[in-house]
Design a protein around this motif. Structure first.
Motif, PDB file in Angstrom:
ATOM      1  N   ASP A   1      -7.618  10.878  12.316  1.00 31.68           N
ATOM      2  CA  ASP A   1      -6.659   9.819  12.002  1.00 31.68           C
ATOM      3  C   ASP A   1      -5.283  10.437  11.756  1.00 31.68           C
ATOM      4  O   ASP A   1      -5.148  11.383  10.976  1.00 31.68           O
ATOM      5  CB  ASP A   1      -7.127   9.050  10.758  1.00 31.68           C
ATOM      6  CG  ASP A   1      -6.173   7.935  10.380  1.00 31.68           C
ATOM      7  OD1 ASP A   1      -5.235   8.209   9.595  1.00 31.68           O
ATOM      8  OD2 ASP A   1      -6.346   6.810  10.872  1.00 31.68           O
ATOM      9  N   LEU A   2      -4.249   9.887  12.417  1.00 35.23           N
ATOM     10  CA  LEU A   2      -2.908  10.464  12.305  1.00 35.23           C
ATOM     11  C   LEU A   2      -2.331  10.373  10.899  1.00 35.23           C
ATOM     12  O   LEU A   2      -1.647  11.300  10.440  1.00 35.23           O
ATOM     13  CB  LEU A   2      -1.964   9.783  13.301  1.00 35.23           C
ATOM     14  CG  LEU A   2      -2.104  10.212  14.765  1.00 35.23           C
ATOM     15  CD1 LEU A   2      -1.297   9.284  15.660  1.00 35.23           C
ATOM     16  CD2 LEU A   2      -1.651  11.649  14.950  1.00 35.23           C
ATOM     17  N   ASP A   3      -2.588   9.276  10.194  1.00 35.83           N
ATOM     18  CA  ASP A   3      -2.079   9.144   8.821  1.00 35.83           C
ATOM     19  C   ASP A   3      -2.717  10.188   7.908  1.00 35.83           C
ATOM     20  O   ASP A   3      -2.042  10.772   7.047  1.00 35.83           O
ATOM     21  CB  ASP A   3      -2.342   7.736   8.285  1.00 35.83           C
ATOM     22  CG  ASP A   3      -1.469   6.684   8.964  1.00 35.83           C
ATOM     23  OD1 ASP A   3      -0.301   7.004   9.270  1.00 35.83           O
ATOM     24  OD2 ASP A   3      -1.959   5.567   9.201  1.00 35.83           O
ATOM     25  N   LEU A   4      -4.020  10.398   8.092  1.00 36.06           N
ATOM     26  CA  LEU A   4      -4.704  11.427   7.301  1.00 36.06           C
ATOM     27  C   LEU A   4      -4.163  12.815   7.644  1.00 36.06           C
ATOM     28  O   LEU A   4      -4.035  13.677   6.762  1.00 36.06           O
ATOM     29  CB  LEU A   4      -6.214  11.372   7.557  1.00 36.06           C
ATOM     30  CG  LEU A   4      -6.951  10.138   7.033  1.00 36.06           C
ATOM     31  CD1 LEU A   4      -8.433  10.204   7.422  1.00 36.06           C
ATOM     32  CD2 LEU A   4      -6.812  10.032   5.512  1.00 36.06           C
ATOM     33  N   LEU A   5      -3.832  13.029   8.923  1.00 36.01           N
ATOM     34  CA  LEU A   5      -3.272  14.313   9.340  1.00 36.01           C
ATOM     35  C   LEU A   5      -1.925  14.555   8.662  1.00 36.01           C
ATOM     36  O   LEU A   5      -1.661  15.657   8.154  1.00 36.01           O
ATOM     37  CB  LEU A   5      -3.115  14.344  10.860  1.00 36.01           C
ATOM     38  CG  LEU A   5      -2.522  15.633  11.443  1.00 36.01           C
ATOM     39  CD1 LEU A   5      -3.446  16.823  11.207  1.00 36.01           C
ATOM     40  CD2 LEU A   5      -2.249  15.469  12.947  1.00 36.01           C
ATOM     41  N   VAL A   6      -1.077  13.546   8.644  1.00 32.57           N
ATOM     42  CA  VAL A   6       0.231  13.665   7.996  1.00 32.57           C
ATOM     43  C   VAL A   6       0.062  14.021   6.515  1.00 32.57           C
ATOM     44  O   VAL A   6       0.721  14.935   5.993  1.00 32.57           O
ATOM     45  CB  VAL A   6       1.036  12.360   8.155  1.00 32.57           C
ATOM     46  CG1 VAL A   6       2.256  12.357   7.230  1.00 32.57           C
ATOM     47  CG2 VAL A   6       1.478  12.179   9.600  1.00 32.57           C
ATOM     48  N   ALA A   7      -0.825  13.305   5.838  1.00 30.92           N
ATOM     49  CA  ALA A   7      -1.059  13.561   4.408  1.00 30.92           C
ATOM     50  C   ALA A   7      -1.582  14.973   4.185  1.00 30.92           C
ATOM     51  O   ALA A   7      -1.178  15.658   3.232  1.00 30.92           O
ATOM     52  CB  ALA A   7      -2.039  12.528   3.856  1.00 30.92           C
ATOM     53  N   ARG A   8      -2.478  15.405   5.077  1.00 32.19           N
ATOM     54  CA  ARG A   8      -3.079  16.747   4.899  1.00 32.19           C
ATOM     55  C   ARG A   8      -2.043  17.842   5.131  1.00 32.19           C
ATOM     56  O   ARG A   8      -2.036  18.863   4.426  1.00 32.19           O
ATOM     57  CB  ARG A   8      -4.253  16.915   5.882  1.00 32.19           C
ATOM     58  CG  ARG A   8      -5.029  18.201   5.681  1.00 32.19           C
ATOM     59  CD  ARG A   8      -5.750  18.198   4.348  1.00 32.19           C
ATOM     60  NE  ARG A   8      -6.415  19.464   4.055  1.00 32.19           N
ATOM     61  CZ  ARG A   8      -5.838  20.483   3.407  1.00 32.19           C
ATOM     62  NH1 ARG A   8      -4.570  20.387   3.020  1.00 32.19           N
ATOM     63  NH2 ARG A   8      -6.513  21.585   3.146  1.00 32.19           N
ATOM     64  N   VAL A   9      -1.159  17.643   6.093  1.00 31.57           N
ATOM     65  CA  VAL A   9      -0.119  18.643   6.357  1.00 31.57           C
ATOM     66  C   VAL A   9       0.863  18.708   5.194  1.00 31.57           C
ATOM     67  O   VAL A   9       1.283  19.791   4.777  1.00 31.57           O
ATOM     68  CB  VAL A   9       0.610  18.332   7.684  1.00 31.57           C
ATOM     69  CG1 VAL A   9       1.859  19.198   7.842  1.00 31.57           C
ATOM     70  CG2 VAL A   9      -0.325  18.561   8.866  1.00 31.57           C
ATOM     71  N   ARG A  10       1.230  17.565   4.656  1.00 35.82           N
ATOM     72  CA  ARG A  10       2.139  17.555   3.500  1.00 35.82           C
ATOM     73  C   ARG A  10       1.520  18.303   2.315  1.00 35.82           C
ATOM     74  O   ARG A  10       2.202  19.065   1.622  1.00 35.82           O
ATOM     75  CB  ARG A  10       2.470  16.113   3.114  1.00 35.82           C
ATOM     76  CG  ARG A  10       3.487  15.479   4.062  1.00 35.82           C
ATOM     77  CD  ARG A  10       3.932  14.116   3.582  1.00 35.82           C
ATOM     78  NE  ARG A  10       5.061  13.644   4.388  1.00 35.82           N
ATOM     79  CZ  ARG A  10       5.205  12.404   4.829  1.00 35.82           C
ATOM     80  NH1 ARG A  10       4.290  11.490   4.554  1.00 35.82           N
ATOM     81  NH2 ARG A  10       6.259  12.066   5.543  1.00 35.82           N
ATOM     82  N   LYS A  11       0.251  18.089   2.097  1.00 33.75           N
ATOM     83  CA  LYS A  11      -0.446  18.782   1.010  1.00 33.75           C
ATOM     84  C   LYS A  11      -0.460  20.293   1.260  1.00 33.75           C
ATOM     85  O   LYS A  11      -0.214  21.088   0.344  1.00 33.75           O
ATOM     86  CB  LYS A  11      -1.887  18.252   0.916  1.00 33.75           C
ATOM     87  CG  LYS A  11      -2.718  18.925  -0.167  1.00 33.75           C
ATOM     88  CD  LYS A  11      -4.147  18.395  -0.165  1.00 33.75           C
ATOM     89  CE  LYS A  11      -5.010  19.149  -1.187  1.00 33.75           C
ATOM     90  NZ  LYS A  11      -6.438  18.704  -1.119  1.00 33.75           N
ATOM     91  N   ALA A  12      -0.720  20.693   2.509  1.00 26.72           N
ATOM     92  CA  ALA A  12      -0.764  22.117   2.853  1.00 26.72           C
ATOM     93  C   ALA A  12       0.599  22.772   2.696  1.00 26.72           C
ATOM     94  O   ALA A  12       0.711  23.910   2.217  1.00 26.72           O
ATOM     95  CB  ALA A  12      -1.269  22.288   4.286  1.00 26.72           C
ATOM     96  N   LYS A  13       1.655  22.047   3.073  1.00 25.93           N
ATOM     97  CA  LYS A  13       3.011  22.583   2.918  1.00 25.93           C
ATOM     98  C   LYS A  13       3.351  22.770   1.439  1.00 25.93           C
ATOM     99  O   LYS A  13       3.913  23.801   1.037  1.00 25.93           O
ATOM    100  CB  LYS A  13       4.030  21.646   3.575  1.00 25.93           C
ATOM    101  CG  LYS A  13       4.193  21.819   5.084  1.00 25.93           C
ATOM    102  CD  LYS A  13       5.177  20.786   5.635  1.00 25.93           C
ATOM    103  CE  LYS A  13       5.574  21.099   7.072  1.00 25.93           C
ATOM    104  NZ  LYS A  13       6.680  22.045   7.171  1.00 25.93           N
ATOM    105  N   ALA A  14       3.013  21.784   0.645  1.00 26.87           N
ATOM    106  CA  ALA A  14       3.334  21.844  -0.789  1.00 26.87           C
ATOM    107  C   ALA A  14       2.614  23.009  -1.473  1.00 26.87           C
ATOM    108  O   ALA A  14       3.180  23.672  -2.348  1.00 26.87           O
ATOM    109  CB  ALA A  14       2.958  20.523  -1.454  1.00 26.87           C
ATOM    110  N   ALA A  15       1.375  23.253  -1.056  1.00 25.66           N
ATOM    111  CA  ALA A  15       0.575  24.318  -1.670  1.00 25.66           C
ATOM    112  C   ALA A  15       0.726  25.655  -0.957  1.00 25.66           C
ATOM    113  O   ALA A  15       0.101  26.642  -1.347  1.00 25.66           O
ATOM    114  CB  ALA A  15      -0.896  23.902  -1.684  1.00 25.66           C
TER     115      ALA A  15
END
Length: 661
Positions: free
Chosen positions: A289-303
Motif C-alpha cells: 500500500d502506497l500510504d503505508l509505504l510513505v508512513a514507513r519511509v518517514r519513520k525510517a528517515k526520522a530514526a
C-alpha cells in the motif's frame, strides 16, 4: 539410475514420460507470435533433429503445442528429474577436472534458488539463457563427461556443436551467444531467431556459466550506492535510495543498500520474485500500500534506519506518490530489465501483472504502446524529483535509451546526450574501471562453507598487505574492498554455490589467485573456479554502460571485447565466452568473459598470471588511449611493474589551439 549415469546418458534413447507444467515455478512469459507458418515448421524441424527419427511422430505435436502456448520449444519432457544445484566437483563424472568444474557452474546457473525461470533455462534478466532447450543441456553435460584435456567443446548459442581435438593449454569450452550479422540485431530479430532455435540471449553471465546469484552484483551495487552518496556529499545514514527491480541481477539492490547503510525502496511488479527475495532475506519488509509505504519511509528517515523496503507494485506509482507527499529522494535509479522492454523486462503502470503478461503475448503492439506511455510518465516523475535536488543515474539497463525512444523528456539541451548520466560515466568508470578495479569472482568447487570462509580470509590478508604500498589514488577502493570482504560472511550473500565476488585490480586478482592456488596445493581448500562478471574493465564494449565514459568517439566500437576473449583463450582460460547482448539489450553491446580452474598445480599458477594480467590491462590500455586520466595513471603503473608491457600513450592537445579554429 545414478546422477553420474544420468549425465553420461545424455539424450535418452527411451523417451521419458511427458511432464506436467509446474505452476509453482516462476516461468518466463509467453513470447510474442512472430514466426510465419513456414517458419514454425522450420522451428519444429530444428527441434526434432536432436532426436532419433523413431520419436518424431510422438514429439512433434508436443513441441508444436509448446511453440503455440509459450512462443518457444523448451522440451519440458526432457527436464531432468534430479535436483539442480552445484554439487561438489568430485560428484561429476568425467575424465577432466576442468570439464567437471564447468558442469558444476552450469548446474549452479540453473539452481532453482539462483535461476529466474529455471524450467525455461533462463538465469536472469527475463531472457538470459544458459541453453535454448533441455536437449542442449543434456547433450552438453554428456560431452563434458566424456571430454579429455586434449579436446575443446564448441558452443553455438546453447547448441553443443561437438568436441574437437585441441591441446591441454587450449580452453576446454568456447562459448558464443547471439553473435549476429550486425544488420540482424534488432529486438524482433532475437524473437524470430530464438523462436527458430538458432540463437539465444546469453546475457552476461547466464550463457557463460559464471552467474553466482544476486551476490554477483551486490558488491558493485554497494560501491555504486556508497560513491553515489559521496558524489552528492551526503552520508548514507537516514537518506533515501529509490529504484526498481528484484529479479536476478536487480534483486541485489536492497541488500547493497543495507550494506551501504541507507534507506532503500525497491519496487517490483512480480509477486513471486518479491516473496522469494523476502524469504531469502534480501529485503527486510514487503509493503503493498502506497500510504503505508510513505508512513514507513518517514519513520525510517526520522530514526535514521538502515532498511530495505520492497513495494509490490509499479515504481512509477512510487515516484509520483513521493512527489505528492514531499518525500525527498536523495539517490534514484532503475534496474528493471529494459534491455528486454517488450517481453517482460518492464511493465506498464495501471495494468495488473497477469493482464500485462496476457497483453504481451496476445496484443504486443498495444503492450508496447502502454510501456512507452509508462516510460514517459516515469521520466516526468523523475524530472519532478531531480528539480528538487535528487541525483538520478541510469543503472545501465537501457532506461534512458528506451525512454528516449518513447519520446520521454530525458534529453540534454544539446539534443544529443541524455539529461542524466550512466552510473559508469559518473561513478564506476572513473572511480573503478579506469583504475582496473572490477568484479573478480571465485567459486569453491568443494561446496564447503568452510572453504569459502578460508578464501575470504586469504583474500582479505592479501588486500591488506597490498594496501600498505598502494598509491593514494586507489586507497579508497582498497578500503572499500577490505571492508566488503570482512563483512561478506555476516551479510549472508551466498545463494547457490559457495561463491564470492570482490572488486580488485590486476595486482589484487593475481596475488589472491596465487594465494588460493598455494592453499589448494597444501590441501587447505579444494579446487577453485575463478571468473568475473562481464561488466568489467575489459570484457565489455557498451556505449551506454561499461564504455560510456569513453569520449574519443570509439565507444560504439567493439574491438576491446573481441581482443579480450581472444587473448584470454591463448593465455590459459578454462573456458571463454563472447556474447551479443547483456544488460543493455540485444544489438547494444558485445561482452566477453572467462572461467579458470585452479587445482594447485604449477601450470595453473602460470596460467593465472598470464591471463589475469591481460584480462584487466587490455581494458586499461584502451581507456588510457581515450585520454582518461585515471587509466593513464593505471597503465603507466602497470608498465613500471611489468617491463614486458609497452602501451601506446596519448599525447594531449591544448584546448586553446582548437578554440582558434
Amino acid at each position: 539410475m545414478t546422477f553420474k549415469e544420468n549425465i553420461q546418458q545424455g539424450i535418452p534413447n527411451i523417451l521419458p514420460a511427458k511432464k506436467e507444467y509446474d505452476k509453482t515455478i516462476n516461468h518466463a512469459p509467453k513470447r510474442k507470435e512472430i514466426l510465419t507458418e513456414e517458419e514454425k515448421k522450420l522451428a519444429l524441424k530444428n527441434a526434432l533433429r536432436y532426436f532419433d527419427a523413431k520419436h518424431h511422430a510422438e514429439l512433434l505435436p508436443e513441441f508444436a503445442e509448446e511453440l503455440e502456448k509459450y512462443g518457444r520449444i523448451y522440451m519440458y519432457r526432457f527436464r531432468p528429474d534430479y535436483k539442480m544445484y552445484a554439487r561438489p566437483i568430485e560428484e561429476y563424472p568425467g575424465k577432466s577436472s576442468q570439464a567437471k568444474s564447468i558442469m558444476l557452474m552450469i548446474q549452479n546457473n540453473l539452481d532453482y534458488a539462483v535461476a529466474q525461470h529455471p524450467h525455461e533455462l533462463i538465469t536472469y534478466g527475463g531472457n538470459g539463457a544458459v541453453f535454448q532447450n533441455w536437449a542442449q543441456y543434456l547433450l552438453t553435460m554428456k560431452y563434458l563427461s566424456e571430454m579429455t584435456d586434449k579436446q575443446t567443446l564448441v558452443m553455438y548459442s546453447g547448441h553443443p556443436m561437438g568436441l574437437f581435438p585441441s591441446n591441454k593449454n587450449a580452453p576446454r569450452v568456447v562459448v558464443t551467444n547471439g553473435m549476429m550479422i550486425p544488420n540482424y540485431s534488432q529486438p524482433d530479430d532475437w524473437e524470430k531467431f530464438n523462436a527458430l532455435g538458432v540463437t539465444q540471449y546469453g546475457q552476461m553471465t547466464a550463457g557463460s556459466y559464471m552467474y553466482i546469484g544476486p551476490q554477483g552484483i551486490v558488491h558493485g551495487t554497494t560501491i555504486t550506492v556508497l560513491n553515489g552518496f559521496r558524489k552528492i556529499g551526503k552520508s548514507t545514514k537516514g537518506n533515501l535510495f529509490v529504484t526498481a527491480g528484484l529479479g536476478g541481477m536487480s534483486g541485489a539492490q536492497p541488500k547493497a543498500g543495507n550494506i551501504a547503510g541507507c534507506i532503500t525502496v525497491c519496487a517490483e511488479v512480480n509477486p513471486k520474485i518479491t516473496q522469494v527475495r523476502l524469504d531469502q532475506g534480501w529485503i527486510d519488509e514487503k509493503i503493498t500500500d502506497l500510504d503505508l509505504l510513505v508512513a514507513r519511509v518517514r519513520k525510517a528517515k526520522a530514526a535514521k534506519e538502515t532498511i530495505s523496503l520492497a513495494y509490490l507494485g509499479n515504481v512509477v506509482e512510487v515516484w509520483e506518490k513521493f512527489d505528492q507527499e514531499n518525500i525527498f529522494i536523495d539517490l534514484g535509479s532503475d534496474q528493471t530489465s529494459l534491455h528486454n522492454p517488450w517481453a517482460g523486462g518492464y511493465y506498464p503502470v495501471g495494468i495488473s501483472f497477469e493482464e500485462s503478461n496476457q497483453m504481451m503475448a496476445e496484443n504486443p503492439e498495444l503492450f508496447k504502446e502502454k510501456v512507452q506511455q509508462t516510460l514517459r510518465r516515469h521520466a516526468k516523475a523523475i524530472n519532478n524529483h531531480t528539480a528538487k535536488g535528487t541525483y538520478f543515474f541510469d543503472y545501465g539497463n537501457a532506461f534512458l535509451l528506451e525512454a528516449s525512444r518513447a519520446g520521454a523528456d530525458i534529453m540534454a539541451e544539446n539534443g544529443i546526450d541524455f539529461r542524466y548520466p550512466s552510473y559508469v560515466q559518473d561513478i564506476m568508470g572513473p572511480m573503478c574501471f579506469d583504475y582496473g578495479f572490477g568484479p573478480f569472482r571465485w567459486v569453491c568447487t568443494s561446496g564447503k562453507p568452510e572453504d569459502l570462509a578460508k578464501t575470504d580470509e586469504i583474500a582479505c590478508s592479501v588486500l591488506e598487505e597490498i594496501r600498505q604500498n598502494s598509491p593514494e589514488e586507489i586507497q579508497q577502493q582498497m578500503a572499500d574492498n577490505i571492508q566488503w570482504i570482512k563483512g561478506a560472511q555476516e551479510n549472508k550473500l551466498v545463494v547457490g554455490s559457495q561463491a564470492r565476488i570482490l572488486y580488485a585490480d590486476a595486482e589484487g586478482r593475481i596475488k589472491i589467485a596465487k594465494a588460493f592456488n598455494k592453499a589448494i596445493k597444501r590441501g587447505e581448500v579444494g579446487p577453485i573456479v575463478l571468473g568475473r562478471d562481464h561488466h568489467d574493465v575489459s570484457g565489455t564494449d557498451s556505449p551506454y554502460r561499461e564504455t560510456s565514459n569513453i569520449y574519443d568517439g570509439s565507444r560504439f566500437t567493439a574491438d576491446m571485447a573481441i581482443h579480450n576473449v581472444i587473448g584470454d583463450s591463448f593465455r590459459g582460460a578454462t573456458w571463454v565466452s563472447i556474447h551479443n547482448g547483456g544488460g543493455v539489450g540485444w544489438g547494444e553491446v558485445i561482452n566477453g568473459g572467462f572461467g579458470m580452474l585452479l587445482d594447485g598445480s604449477k601450470a595453473a599458477s602460470k596460467r593465472l598470471k598470464s591471463m589475469l594480467f591481460w584480462d584487466v590491462n587490455n581494458g586499461i590500455a584502451r581507456r588510457s588511449w581515450a585520454r582518461n586520466d585515471e587509466a593513464i595513471f593505471a597503465i603507466k603503473r602497470a608498465m613500471e611493474h611489468e617491463k614486458e608491457l609497452k602501451v601506446t600513450l596519448p599525447n594531449k592537445v591544448d584546448e586553446e589551439l582548437l578554440s582558434n579554429l
